[in-house]
Design a protein around this motif. Structure first.
Motif, short mmCIF file in Angstrom:
data_model
loop_
_atom_site.label_atom_id
_atom_site.label_comp_id
_atom_site.label_asym_id
_atom_site.label_seq_id
_atom_site.Cartn_x
_atom_site.Cartn_y
_atom_site.Cartn_z
N GLY A 368 20.12 4.58 1.20
CA GLY A 368 19.10 5.53 1.45
C GLY A 368 18.70 5.36 2.90
N ARG A 369 19.04 4.40 3.75
CA ARG A 369 18.30 4.45 5.05
C ARG A 369 19.05 5.20 5.74
N VAL A 370 18.67 6.16 6.50
CA VAL A 370 19.02 7.08 7.65
C VAL A 370 18.75 6.83 8.96
N ILE A 371 19.61 6.46 9.80
CA ILE A 371 19.03 6.37 11.02
C ILE A 371 19.72 7.44 12.14
N ARG A 372 18.45 8.05 12.65
CA ARG A 372 18.85 9.27 13.55
C ARG A 372 18.66 8.93 15.12
N PRO A 373 19.54 8.43 15.61
CA PRO A 373 19.65 8.05 17.22
C PRO A 373 18.90 9.11 18.08
N GLY A 374 19.17 10.31 17.85
CA GLY A 374 18.46 11.36 18.75
C GLY A 374 17.16 11.45 18.62
N ALA A 375 16.45 11.10 17.44
CA ALA A 375 15.11 11.00 17.11
C ALA A 375 14.68 9.80 17.86
N ILE A 376 14.90 8.88 17.69
CA ILE A 376 14.73 7.59 18.19
C ILE A 376 14.39 7.77 19.81
N ARG A 377 15.49 8.31 20.20
CA ARG A 377 15.47 8.38 21.87
C ARG A 377 14.33 9.29 22.30
N ILE A 378 14.10 10.41 21.47
CA ILE A 378 13.10 11.43 22.10
C ILE A 378 11.88 11.04 21.80
N ASN A 379 11.60 10.12 20.67
CA ASN A 379 10.33 9.48 20.34
C ASN A 379 10.15 8.21 21.33
N GLY A 380 10.88 7.99 22.35
CA GLY A 380 10.87 6.77 23.33
C GLY A 380 10.86 5.58 22.98
N LYS A 381 11.78 5.50 21.89
CA LYS A 381 11.96 4.04 21.58
C LYS A 381 13.11 3.45 21.79
N CYS A 382 14.12 4.03 22.66
CA CYS A 382 15.27 3.43 22.88
C CYS A 382 15.04 2.47 24.30
N PRO A 383 15.52 1.60 24.49
CA PRO A 383 15.26 0.69 25.75
C PRO A 383 15.91 1.36 26.81
N LEU A 384 15.20 1.57 27.91
CA LEU A 384 15.70 2.10 29.25
C LEU A 384 16.94 1.39 29.71
N THR A 385 18.00 2.12 30.12
CA THR A 385 19.45 1.54 30.81
C THR A 385 19.03 1.12 32.05
N PRO A 386 19.83 0.16 32.77
CA PRO A 386 19.65 -0.12 34.16
C PRO A 386 19.76 1.38 34.92
N LEU A 387 20.46 2.32 34.47
CA LEU A 387 20.59 3.35 35.65
C LEU A 387 19.11 4.02 35.34
N GLU A 388 18.76 4.38 34.16
CA GLU A 388 17.51 5.14 33.95
C GLU A 388 16.34 4.32 34.73
N VAL A 389 16.28 3.03 34.60
CA VAL A 389 15.39 2.39 35.54
C VAL A 389 15.50 2.86 36.84
#
Length: 568
Positions: A368-389
């Motif tokens: 029943g656990r659903v993981i939505r990577p897109g929603a995680i990123r838009i909510n600011g929960k993804c770690p910043l990559t070296p490129l993004e930093v």
């Protein structure tokens, strides 16, 4: 309807004007089938056909509603772009955040970024308002008198990484002092993630810790023999309190103290975050004393850390010895825990699934656990990559001449992911680059000791950049406020806003120069917001480890030196 009147006058027929301008004139045929007066009968067939069509349109004005559709359909049919035997294909754009687009953004912005010469000397001018509401200085008072007879011994087991353990130590000192108990040097749990068997004395200067607290809290490193005999020298026989997280100090007085008086030795395990942040001034003073004065890294860590600080300042001679430090959380376990998707393809998916299973068995695969990577990123929960930093810092005005110290564990796919950051900041350094293999050898397989080295170098940087949150940056912000007059020169990015900027689907449809200027303007606003948040007073439920004002600091005259001479 108003027909034309035939009034003989000089042999000519003159039509009278319609009685109302709001009604359209109508054409009318005569009984002989000829056109009314004023029309010339000698017209060609094409002219008659055109006039007939016009008259039909005038009688059926509703057809004008379909005129644009008829025109467009005719044009498409004429150009041959529509075929009625083919169903058009509708392409759906992926959900926002579901695709890692930062490399494409970097490729578009890089030429304009590299040609931008308006960012010189940013590190010296980045903080326009360094101190808000006056300056502050440390003012943790130490007791001068002796201690009364102890009510017993408290043994705590601290869990987590370096700074979570630091929370436990400060809280343990506060509880022991409040209960007039003797604190045994805290024991560190071995954690499956950090995998560090280090003891207290391996990370901190144990003698200095005991001496600094001697007039406020009695601390010993071993339990007396006569006490251990009562429990057959087995700590598992000692009564263990299971205390709820964020319990009040009154709970310790009401529930823990009676048992302490009865047993003379109690155990509290686990002890992380077992004391509320909202506590009386006497308790807060002990926390401040423990964290900011008594906890000093062990001599080997402190010696190497200070050597790396000196080397960073030497490498930053072009900026008057000023450098910035970045806490980058792009290790494999952090990427796995975030459940975000980057550009590693199938290999990345397999790596992350394996890492999640190793570290958190079954947690991410529950039914029943659903993981939505897109929603995680838009909510600011993804770690910043070296490129993004790198993109963020270049947008904030730091250029290639800026020296950066990178505090991090082992970066995931570092050879690939770190390349853009080195392109943007060629003077970037890590502890592995600054120190020799021989210097790092005593600390190499101990994550907490390596983190302590990073902590020392970040503490003395001009600017500290946090990218993911957690205990490490929170403790650093508080410690830097304590040392540098109450203001923490820290960049805390708005990761939700960054996620939208890096997901920009229209990057190819606007001028690159405009895009870079727009991106830079937003980064400068983000930097200014961080500056405004550099000084903050502690609110009731905030941590003194992040907000030392006003519990651990006092206002001072602005003319005085704002920097404390306290050593770490």
């Amino acid at each position: 309807m108003h027909p034309y009147n035939r009034i003989p006058s000089s042999g000519q027929s003159t039509p009278s004007p319609p009685p109302s301008p709001l009604r359209s004139p109508r054409l009318r045929r005569s009984k002989q089938g000829r056109f009314a007066a004023g029309q010339q009968p000698g017209r060609t067939f094409a002219q008659r056909l055109a006039w007939l069509i016009l008259s039909v349109l005038l009688r059926r004005q509703g057809i004008f509603l379909f005129a644009p559709l008829i025109y467009i359909s005719g044009m498409l049919l004429y150009m041959g772009t529509v075929s009625f035997d083919v169903v058009p294909v509708i392409k759906h754009r992926p959900a926002p955040g579901s695709v890692y687009r930062s490399p494409q953004v970097y490729a578009k912005l890089r030429p304009e970024m590299d040609s931008d010469n308006s960012t010189s000397d940013t590190i010296s001018t980045v903080w326009k308002h360094s101190y808000k509401s006056g300056e502050w200085q440390p003012c943790v008072n130490r007791s001068s008198g002796g201690l009364p007879e102890s009510n017993g011994y408290i043994y705590v087991e601290a869990n987590g990484g370096l700074n979570q353990q630091r929370t436990s130590i400060g809280n343990a000192v506060a509880v022991a002092g409040y209960l007039n108990a003797t604190l045994i040097i805290p024991h560190f749990h071995y954690h499956s993630i950090w995998r560090d068997p280090s003891k207290f004395k391996d990370i901190y200067d144990e003698d200095y810790f005991i001496t600094t607290l001697e007039n406020d809290v009695q601390v010993v490193n071993t339990i007396p023999e006569y006490i251990m005999e009562r429990f057959d020298h087995n700590m598992s026989n000692v009564y263990n309190f299971r205390i709820k997280a964020w319990s009040s100090i009154q709970y310790y007085r009401d529930a823990v103290l009676p048992k302490l008086l009865e047993e003379k030795l109690i155990r509290i395990s686990p002890f992380a975050n077992r004391l509320s942040f909202d506590a009386p001034p006497a308790v807060q003073r002990l926390r401040c004393l423990a964290n900011y004065e008594a906890l000093r890294f062990s001599s080997p860590i402190l010696t190497l850390g200070e050597s790396l600080v000196a080397r960073m300042k030497k490498l930053s001679a072009n900026n008057s010895g000023k450098y910035i430090s970045v806490h980058l959380r792009f290790e494999e376990d952090m990427v796995a825990f975030s459940c975000c998707v980057f550009d590693g393809g199938e290999e990345e998916i397999q790596d992350m699934n394996a890492a999640r299973e190793r570290g958190w068995r079954g947690k991410f695969t529950k039914p029943g656990r659903v993981i939505r990577p897109g929603a995680i990123r838009i909510n600011g929960k993804c770690p910043l990559t070296p490129l993004e930093v790198g993109l963020m810092l270049r947008g904030m005005g730091f250029d290639k001449s800026t020296s950066i110290y990178l505090a991090s564990g082992k970066i995931y796919k570092s050879e690939k992911t770190m390349a853009p950051l080195f392109e943007m900041f060629p003077l970037l350094q890590t502890k592995e680059m600054l120190a020799s293999a021989e210097e790092l050898a005593p600390f190499k397989n101990y994550s907490s000791r390596m983190a302590a080295i990073d902590y020392t170098v970040c503490l003395h940087s001009e600017v500290f950049v946090t990218t993911q949150g957690g205990n490490f940056p929170h403790f650093l912000m508080g410690h830097r406020r304590y040392l540098y007059g109450g203001h923490s020169k820290t960049v805390r990015p708005d990761k939700r806003k960054l996620a939208l900027l890096f997901d920009n689907p229209n990057i190819g449809y606007a001028s690159i120069s405009y895009l870079w200027k727009s991106f830079k303007r937003q980064m400068l606003n983000m930097r200014a917001h961080s500056d405004a948040k550099g000084f903050e007073l502690k609110r009731p439920n905030d941590s003194i480890y992040t907000f030392p004002c006003p519990d651990c600091m006092c206002r001072m005259n602005k003319s005085e030196d704002s920097r404390s001479s306290s050593a770490t």
